[in-house]
Design a protein around this motif. Sequence first.
Motif, mmCIF file in Angstrom:
data_model
loop_
_atom_site.group_PDB
_atom_site.id
_atom_site.type_symbol
_atom_site.label_atom_id
_atom_site.label_comp_id
_atom_site.label_asym_id
_atom_site.label_seq_id
_atom_site.Cartn_x
_atom_site.Cartn_y
_atom_site.Cartn_z
ATOM 1 N N LYS A 82 2.046 15.736 -4.363
ATOM 2 C CA LYS A 82 1.398 17.034 -4.537
ATOM 3 C C LYS A 82 -0.106 16.891 -4.771
ATOM 4 O O LYS A 82 -0.898 17.621 -4.174
ATOM 5 C CB LYS A 82 2.060 17.802 -5.676
ATOM 6 N N ASP A 114 0.825 22.719 -8.618
ATOM 7 C CA ASP A 114 1.801 23.451 -7.800
ATOM 8 C C ASP A 114 1.166 24.678 -7.158
ATOM 9 O O ASP A 114 1.420 24.982 -5.980
ATOM 10 C CB ASP A 114 2.993 23.880 -8.653
ATOM 11 N N ASP A 115 0.345 25.395 -7.933
ATOM 12 C CA ASP A 115 -0.326 26.587 -7.392
ATOM 13 C C ASP A 115 -1.268 26.207 -6.261
ATOM 14 O O ASP A 115 -1.306 26.872 -5.214
ATOM 15 C CB ASP A 115 -1.091 27.299 -8.513
ATOM 16 N N ASP A 151 0.798 25.392 -3.233
ATOM 17 C CA ASP A 151 1.332 26.619 -2.642
ATOM 18 C C ASP A 151 0.281 27.310 -1.781
ATOM 19 O O ASP A 151 0.582 27.824 -0.697
ATOM 20 C CB ASP A 151 1.788 27.585 -3.743
ATOM 21 N N ARG A 152 -0.954 27.321 -2.243
ATOM 22 C CA ARG A 152 -2.020 27.993 -1.510
ATOM 23 C C ARG A 152 -2.362 27.245 -0.212
ATOM 24 O O ARG A 152 -2.637 27.865 0.819
ATOM 25 C CB ARG A 152 -3.254 28.154 -2.399
ATOM 26 N N ARG A 199 0.417 27.940 2.158
ATOM 27 C CA ARG A 199 0.296 29.307 2.680
ATOM 28 C C ARG A 199 -0.769 29.362 3.783
ATOM 29 O O ARG A 199 -0.575 30.014 4.811
ATOM 30 C CB ARG A 199 -0.048 30.256 1.545
#
Length: 811
Positions: free
Chosen positions: A6, A257-258, A261-262, A265
């Motif tokens: 990650k 994690d955020d 995720d971005r 996306r």
Amino acid sequence: MTLLEKVRLTAGNDMWSTCALPQYGLPAVRMADGPMGITGGRVDERDVALLTPCGLSLAASWDRSLVRRVGEVIGDEALRMGVQAVLAPNLNLMRSPLAGRAFELFGEDPYLIAELGSAWAQGVQGRGVASVIKHVVCNDSETNRRGMNAVVDECTLRDVYFWPFEVAARQGAWAMLTGYNRVNGAACAEQGRVLTDWLKGDLAWDGLVMSDWFGTRNGAASLSNGLDLEMPGPARHMGTALLEGAGADTVIEARVDDAVDRLVRLAGRVAKPKKYEATAQAQTHRLTVLEDAAAAGMVLLRNEGALLPLADEKPGILAIIGPNATVPCFQGGTFAKVALSSDVTSPLQALRDRFEGQGKQVMFAQGVAAEHRIPPLTALALLTDQGLPGIDLFFYSGLDEPAVHHEVRHASSLIWFKDMPGVGNLLTLDCEATIKAQTHFAAERSGEYRFYVGGTGGVALNVNGQCLATFDGVSLEADIMGKLMQAPHTTVSVGLEAGQKVELEFEMRIARSLAHGLWFGCQVPQELDLLEQAVALAQKADAVVLMVGETADAGLESIDRATTHLSRDQEELVRRVCAANSNTVVVLNVAHPVDIVCMEEAASVLLTWYPGQQFGPALASVLSGDREPGGRLPVTFARHEEDYPVWSLTPAANGDLEYHEGWWVGYRSFVARDIHPAFGFGYGQGYARFDYAPLGINGKCVNDLEVEISLSNISSRAGKEVVQLYLLEPQKEGLPIRLSLKAFESVHLKAGAQQAVRLQLSADAFSRWDAVLNRKVLVCGRYELLIGHSVDDIAIRLQLDVEKGGGVRTP
């Protein structure tokens, strides 16, 4: 994913791509710089692309639909070149006319910037390509931009400088890019107030925030304050470095994690782009859009005696004078410089194509020499050792070793980021590599030839086998990006005879670095009587088009200007030519406010900005009347330099740059101080004339207001009008008045036509940020609505009372 997998995704993979994790179905996202076109990954002349008008030119159109179509052209170009994200548009503000990057911006008003910048981004993203909005936030000047700290109060920061980014976020921007500077003590990549609290918190924006290239300073601090991606890669401060540095124990996995995720996306959003249309018809359409946009941004500042448009039916001599007729400035000098096609039509040729054969004889005089910082060597007829056009470039990985790579180039500035052909990764270079550029030419005329040479290493210039100049680019006190952009150099003059063959060799020894660059140039001997030739031609001409302005290396990333004046030679040329011929049109090929005192005797003044590759055809169509000069000023032109609310952009010794004008940036300050500029914000003449009449205010609350007027074209030709609505806010004792743009519409009407124009207002127009309450609050009281041609030319005045709870009534 594991934590290691990650964190890898929080840094780029290479110069222009994100990391991929194919085992999870995550591809890399490939990026390129902008905004005037797509810059290839090599950042040089080999990746040819379409060149659009600059930001100020697009802003001058005041036309959302047209700007969106330009964004679509950029999106198409990205598709053609395999690019999935474009680093553009630039939504910072022009605080001072000295801003070195002013040409990239959309002006001095946050509402205009927000509306047009978002339209551009929507055009790009409509093609399935990400628009990476830059630079969050207050990256409004270039002087010491990596050390500068913008000191700005929170209300001004939110309502003025953050506003364009807020609108872009609301309208669905997919990504944003942080600035190099600091804001109120925190680096932009660590600006938690802006990135976390406002962008991701208040606005619930779901896009990705990345750093500008080499713009991170502390990985853990950047991540925790809202930065999702460090660029370029491989990891320097983020990525796997997050788990290795002193701040490793502060890394919060939820924040990782955020960020992941971005990125996922963003990758998903660009995964299914539109199909690029490669037909001749599609390409013709794109060029038409660029020509329309160039003309739509041209601002007619003066037109005494209706000299323009130039009449076709009148025979005689049309004199084209000035260096920018043959050496125009199509674009500014940034790392996003676009490689132009060789078949671009010059303004001189376009004017000849349009007016010759119409009874006019078109004649040309240069007037003064083009004023490059480094005159391009490629202006000479350069030949390689094999007799082909260009420059032989050889790369050597060590001393006394044979060349490991050879290529032929056609550029006066050569840049390598991280990797160099044959040499490898510049960041891990363990030997002293060498670059040699070799070419030859025949001197066109006798005289002194001044050669320019510079670079990021130890450079030597050999002329006909003799070392005549050396340059030490290693010990210069500047960051590598600043060196590359500012191109420091030395010069040497050599006397040559006409026809003499000249062998040139530029050699540079380099060591480990983020990047390297080598640049060179030559100023050829100039005719001594250029000015007198121009004056003589002006005297016998029936009309003159005098083209002055800048060169492509005048407006530079990393450097702010020192003055708003044209050069002394150009100002003298303007005065002399205007005195010689009263029918002179001065065409200003600049992209920032300039001092216009030298143009007082000109019959007409046309501001063209940096209009992109369709400059020539667009100019010819505007001067002839085939197109309307559609531009209105997105910036203020002061009468005197001291009238600008902000002049110096040099930070204090501690790096602080005070935004002392607060909310009153640009024209807002001129209005508040009752200072009348030479040409005000929103000003611009067209060939048609318009009349205004009020129709009323519709709506009963601030969330749903519509101001309706009747607009009539009272002239005998079709034309364009930009209807502008300004709000004068309720006066607060002890504070300057607050007047600002809140709505506009660009309207095209046929001769004699009439149309109802509706201007929409929302609660945003009547609200301000409250730093104590940490939210926007409605400002109640009596507002005056001013509607007209510009901020200084109001046709309609209406009043509106805003009540608590958001209700409105007309007094």
